[in-house]
Structures are given as C-alpha cells and as structure tokens.
Design an enzyme around this catalytic site. Sequence first.
Site, PDB file in Angstrom:
ATOM      1  N   CYS A  84       0.711  20.588 -17.040  1.00  0.00           N
ATOM      2  CA  CYS A  84       1.107  19.424 -18.093  1.00  0.00           C
ATOM      3  C   CYS A  84       1.621  20.184 -19.238  1.00  0.00           C
ATOM      4  O   CYS A  84       0.975  21.147 -19.991  1.00  0.00           O
ATOM      5  CB  CYS A  84      -0.262  18.589 -18.281  1.00  0.00           C
ATOM      6  SG  CYS A  84       0.153  17.514 -19.780  1.00  0.00           S
ATOM      7  N   HIS A 136      -1.261   1.392  -4.545  1.00  0.00           N
ATOM      8  CA  HIS A 136      -1.685   2.896  -4.617  1.00  0.00           C
ATOM      9  C   HIS A 136      -0.832   3.823  -5.101  1.00  0.00           C
ATOM     10  O   HIS A 136      -0.844   4.754  -4.960  1.00  0.00           O
ATOM     11  CB  HIS A 136      -1.646   3.033  -2.832  1.00  0.00           C
ATOM     12  CG  HIS A 136      -2.871   2.216  -2.042  1.00  0.00           C
ATOM     13  ND1 HIS A 136      -2.931   2.235  -0.519  1.00  0.00           N
ATOM     14  CD2 HIS A 136      -3.786   1.931  -2.477  1.00  0.00           C
ATOM     15  CE1 HIS A 136      -3.910   2.011  -0.268  1.00  0.00           C
ATOM     16  NE2 HIS A 136      -4.432   1.266  -1.514  1.00  0.00           N
ATOM     17  N   CYS A 138      -0.692  13.398 -15.953  1.00  0.00           N
ATOM     18  CA  CYS A 138      -1.485  14.711 -16.154  1.00  0.00           C
ATOM     19  C   CYS A 138      -2.938  14.568 -15.595  1.00  0.00           C
ATOM     20  O   CYS A 138      -3.298  13.208 -15.604  1.00  0.00           O
ATOM     21  CB  CYS A 138      -1.746  14.802 -17.503  1.00  0.00           C
ATOM     22  SG  CYS A 138      -2.781  16.520 -18.078  1.00  0.00           S
ATOM     23  N   GLN A 146       0.889  -1.210   0.187  1.00  0.00           N
ATOM     24  CA  GLN A 146       0.064  -0.293   0.084  1.00  0.00           C
ATOM     25  C   GLN A 146       0.899   1.176  -0.033  1.00  0.00           C
ATOM     26  O   GLN A 146       0.407   2.258  -0.100  1.00  0.00           O
ATOM     27  CB  GLN A 146      -0.845   0.121   1.392  1.00  0.00           C
ATOM     28  CG  GLN A 146      -1.747  -1.042   1.116  1.00  0.00           C
ATOM     29  CD  GLN A 146      -2.699  -1.067   2.707  1.00  0.00           C
ATOM     30  OE1 GLN A 146      -3.425  -0.560   2.832  1.00  0.00           O
ATOM     31  NE2 GLN A 146      -1.784  -1.792   3.661  1.00  0.00           N
TER      32      GLN A 146
END
Length: 243
Positions: A142, A112, A120, A94
Amino acid sequence: MLTLDPSSHLLVLTGAGISAESGVPTFRDAGGLWEGHDVHEVASPEGFARDPLLVWKFYSERRAGMTGVAPNAGHRALVEVERRLGDRFLLVTQNIDGLHAAAGSERIIEIHGNLMRSRCSVCDRAPFADTTAYRAGVAPMCGVCQRAGTDALLRPDIVWFGEPVVADALPRIEAFVARAGKDLRFLAIGTSGLVYPAAGLVDVCRARGGKSWLVNLEPPANAHAFDEVALGKAGDVLPRLLA
Ligand code: BV8
C-alpha cells in the site's frame, strides 16, 4: 416455465455456473479453480497471512484469465429481464468476475466483491480498480501506508471464507424482500448451493411463500429447496425460461 405477473418481484442469485460458458472455470467442477488448492490456503484471511505470495499468485492468475472473456447469453438474458422489471428485479451474484456488469446489469449486488479491485489489508483507504496480474513472487504494498512509514500488503477486494459479505449486501437484499412481500419470486442459476449466506436465500424466499426456480447443469446440494429445477446450461436454458 418461469411465470411472472405484473406485481412479481424477482430476486436472482448467480454462481460460477453462469460464467462457465464464457470460459471462466467454476470452483467445484472437475478442473475447477480449487483444484490443487485447499480453499483455506487461497481464500481465507488466515491463508493470506500465512502465504500472501501464494494468494496473490492465485488471484493474479484469475485476473490474467479474464483477458478476452466476455459475457454470454445467460448474462444477457438477465439484463433483458431487469430492463422489463425495473425496480422489481434484483441480482445477487457470488461471482467476482464482473461479467454481469459488463453485460449491462445495473441492479446488482456483488456479494463476494470483485476480482478487478484491490484494497489495503491495513488502512481504510477506499478499494480501487486494479486489473494487475502481479508476477509470481510479487505481493503489492500500500502506497498510502508506505508514505506513513509502515509496510502493509494490498489484498484483492473480495470476501474470503470467514469474512462477512460485502457491507450493504444483506440490508439491500432484506429491503427488497420486505418490499416484495408475497410477490417475491426467486431464481438461482449456476451455483452449488454450498456457500452461505448466499445459499440461504432460497430459504428466505420459501419462508415468505414465494416460488423458487433453479437453473443448473446438475442437481446441487440444495436442489430439494426449489419448487422447480431446470437442468441444463444457463446459456441455453435462461433465454428460453425468461422469454
Ligand atoms: C460468512 C470469494 C460470517 C473468493 C467466496 C452458515 C451461515 C453463515 C456462514 C457459514 C455457514 N456455514 C459455514 C459458513 C462459513 C462459510 C461457508 O459457507 N462455508 C461453506 C463452504 C460451508 N461462509 C463464509 O465464510 C461467508 N462468510 O459467513 O461470514 C461472518 C459474519 C460476521 C463477521 C464475521 C464472519 C463468506 C463466503 C464467501 C467466500 N468467498 N468467493 C473467490 O471467489 O475466490 S465463495 C466461492 O464459492 C465463490 O464466490 C463462488 O461463487 C462460491 C460458491 O461457489 P459457486 O458459485 O456455487 O460455484 P461452484 O463451482 O461451487 O458451483 C457451480 C455450479 O454451477 C455447479 O453446481 C455446476 O453444476 C453448475 N454449472 C456449471 N456449469 C454450468 C452450471 N450451471 C449452469 N450452466 C452451466 N454452464
């Protein structure tokens, strides 16, 4: 003792507790990461939409906090077990701190995501390595979207609350569990057992009659679900348990 026979398949789940001895703060222990921060403020898409600068401050501090942080004996013990078991081993973490990979773990799923990658929040460019701890007040944009004339925020390439876990994670875990059959064994380390679907893995294992172990500093919410619980620090207990 964690006894494995030549056909045992070991599924391991780790949480923030395995990185605690490397100096990475856990989430729910005193002084944990969430202190002063409501989870949904800093680890949810809604929180990011509401205040991207706060979210980037929270994750930039965690990136900066990883400077000089190294894997510990707990991470290394799992690398050794993987070396011995080969494809009868799978590590699901995790943690987004990258310490398992830094220690040498290869058969790993970062369910995760990973703190040292960004993507982006709008276009579908691939996530990319990004260790930058952005200064307070800066939220990166971005470049691909900018060249197309639109403003789009970058975001950390991690899974927030309310978002589905990393795309191939569950299918890979299910394939491993199916291949293991009755030889499935489950070991959870350093996790409070509160966050799903990761916290449900012990139930998946029990449903197949597999034996389950937990190594944790103190009994977590789902301690009752495990066959054996070894209380203590992962860096102390794991090398002994897996010897
Ligand atoms: C989802 C990334 C669905 C960000 C994190 C039932 C089923 C499915 C979902 C839910 C459900 N019920 C509720 C949900 C929603 C939610 C959830 O589980 N909420 C909980 C709080 C009730 N789940 C989700 O939202 C998940 N997504 O289900 O999507 C979906 C499907 C399709 C389409 C749309 C949606 C996504 C969850 C992922 C959230 N992101 N992290 C970040 O890291 O900043 S979770 C976050 O908590 C971290 O990843 C962390 O790893 C994780 C769990 O915490 P732990 O690792 O356990 O850490 P903690 O501090 O809590 O505990 C540490 C333990 O270690 C302690 O017990 C301590 O005693 C011990 N310890 C300390 N030192 C040591 C030690 N042990 C050993 N040695 C030591 N030295």
